[in-house]
Design a protein around this motif. Structure first.
Motif, PDB file in Angstrom:
ATOM      1  N   LEU A  87       0.827  -1.199   0.000  1.00 27.19           N
ATOM      2  CA  LEU A  87       0.000   0.000   0.000  1.00 27.19           C
ATOM      3  C   LEU A  87       0.865   1.253   0.000  1.00 27.19           C
ATOM      4  CD1 LEU A  87      -2.807   1.323   0.216  1.00 27.19           C
ATOM      5  CD2 LEU A  87      -2.637   1.079   2.711  1.00 27.19           C
ATOM      6  N   VAL A  88       1.922   1.242   0.810  1.00 31.63           N
ATOM      7  CA  VAL A  88       2.848   2.378   0.844  1.00 31.63           C
ATOM      8  C   VAL A  88       3.507   2.561  -0.524  1.00 31.63           C
ATOM      9  CG1 VAL A  88       4.940   3.306   1.909  1.00 31.63           C
ATOM     10  CG2 VAL A  88       3.269   2.059   3.308  1.00 31.63           C
ATOM     11  N   LEU A 107      -7.712   1.955  -4.290  1.00 30.86           N
ATOM     12  CA  LEU A 107      -7.600   2.985  -3.257  1.00 30.86           C
ATOM     13  C   LEU A 107      -8.960   3.576  -2.899  1.00 30.86           C
ATOM     14  CD1 LEU A 107      -4.332   4.917  -4.188  1.00 30.86           C
ATOM     15  CD2 LEU A 107      -4.691   3.163  -2.425  1.00 30.86           C
ATOM     16  N   ILE A 108      -9.860   3.651  -3.858  1.00 33.65           N
ATOM     17  CA  ILE A 108     -11.205   4.134  -3.556  1.00 33.65           C
ATOM     18  C   ILE A 108     -11.885   3.191  -2.568  1.00 33.65           C
ATOM     19  CG2 ILE A 108     -13.521   4.385  -4.566  1.00 33.65           C
ATOM     20  CD1 ILE A 108     -12.175   5.683  -6.983  1.00 33.65           C
ATOM     21  N   LEU A 139      -5.948  -6.339  -4.609  1.00 31.30           N
ATOM     22  CA  LEU A 139      -5.621  -5.575  -5.808  1.00 31.30           C
ATOM     23  C   LEU A 139      -4.389  -4.691  -5.602  1.00 31.30           C
ATOM     24  CD1 LEU A 139      -9.136  -4.495  -7.141  1.00 31.30           C
ATOM     25  CD2 LEU A 139      -7.498  -6.009  -8.263  1.00 31.30           C
ATOM     26  N   VAL A 140      -4.277  -4.083  -4.423  1.00 34.74           N
ATOM     27  CA  VAL A 140      -3.092  -3.273  -4.123  1.00 34.74           C
ATOM     28  C   VAL A 140      -1.840  -4.138  -4.148  1.00 34.74           C
ATOM     29  CG1 VAL A 140      -1.903  -2.144  -2.198  1.00 34.74           C
ATOM     30  CG2 VAL A 140      -4.159  -1.366  -2.877  1.00 34.74           C
ATOM     31  N   LEU A 141      -1.931  -5.324  -3.556  1.00 41.76           N
ATOM     32  CA  LEU A 141      -0.785  -6.235  -3.559  1.00 41.76           C
ATOM     33  C   LEU A 141      -0.436  -6.667  -4.983  1.00 41.76           C
ATOM     34  CD1 LEU A 141       1.296  -7.900  -2.024  1.00 41.76           C
ATOM     35  CD2 LEU A 141      -0.444  -9.675  -1.710  1.00 41.76           C
TER      36      LEU A 141
END
Length: 257
Positions: A87-88, A107-108, A139-141
């Protein structure tokens, strides 16, 4: 009567929703498995959904003289823990530095389904609420792993895409050449030579020269750990009868008990 200008049916509907909202935001009764949102992303305090102790399972054969059944809401830890630095990375590199609009899809989900819970952190709330935005965590990963492995191609027409086209025209990237790394990867010596073990483009969807060996290694490690964790924790995700020692071995943190 409040809002008397509204038809009775709409007034009743609005009052019904207001009463539900006021009840839920004001719920502050203590619960042993309540948790603060700050710990949700690392699964600090998972919720116990079901527990049947050895007294209730007397005579049950589980290979031990003390058998239990348990169901816990703990997520797949390799995925959740890896998704925190991801995420970062996604925010700092893909969103701010590369201005990749694709990151806004997950992110939304964080913004709409996770951050609002901090407003109600004094309320009785639980970790299993993360099920609503778990797809966004994954999804971020995926975006982060795709970026570090080279499988996430630049957005067509973006500055990154134009830069890659320029490097191709100049012959600085392409078959047999190492793909440029960022400052951190270059510091550790990555990208000094071309990828010697390329995967077929049919497997990855990108030309083999775009792949980065260190990124592929990270993908493989996360994938293997996630599969191993899922297999090891399956019995306590599904309420199987297991020895108490088996369950206790899975409680890595005191906050998981």
């Amino acid at each position: 009567m409040a809002r008397s200008w509204l038809p009775d049916s709409l007034n009743d509907l609005l009052e019904y929703h207001l009463s539900m909202y006021n009840f839920h935001v004001g719920l502050d009764s203590e619960h042993p498995y309540m948790s603060k949102p700050i710990g949700w992303l690392v699964q600090w305090r998972p919720t116990s959904f079901y527990w049947k102790g050895s007294e209730e399972l007397l005579g049950t054969d589980c290979g031990s003289d003390r058998c239990i059944q348990a169901i816990t809401s703990i997520g797949n830890i390799p995925i959740w823990w890896a998704a925190v630095p991801a995420l970062v990375f996604v925010i700092a590199v893909l969103m701010i530095s590369r201005r990749d609009w694709r990151v806004w899809v997950p992110l939304i989900g964080y913004i709409g389904l996770y951050l609002p819970w901090f407003i109600y952190s004094d309320r009785t709330i639980f970790t299993f609420y993360t099920v609503a935005f778990a797809p966004c965590v994954v999804l971020v990963l995926v975006l982060a792993l795709g970026a570090v492995s080279g499988m996430l191609t630049p957005v067509p027409g973006s500055a990154a895409a134009r830069e890659e086209e320029r490097l191709l025209e100049e012959g600085r990237v392409g078959p047999g050449l190492p793909y440029p790394r960022g400052a951190v990867a270059a510091y550790f010596g990555f990208g000094m030579r071309a990828n010697r073990t390329p995967l077929p483009a049919a497997w990855t969807g990108v030309p083999p020269w775009r792949l980065r060996g260190e990124g592929l290694a990270v993908v493989a490690v996360v994938l293997v750990l996630a599969v191993v964790f899922a297999a090891a924790w399956w019995p306590i995700w599904t309420g199987r009868t297991v020895p108490y020692t088996f369950w206790h071995w899975h409680m890595w943190l005191n906050s998981w008990v």
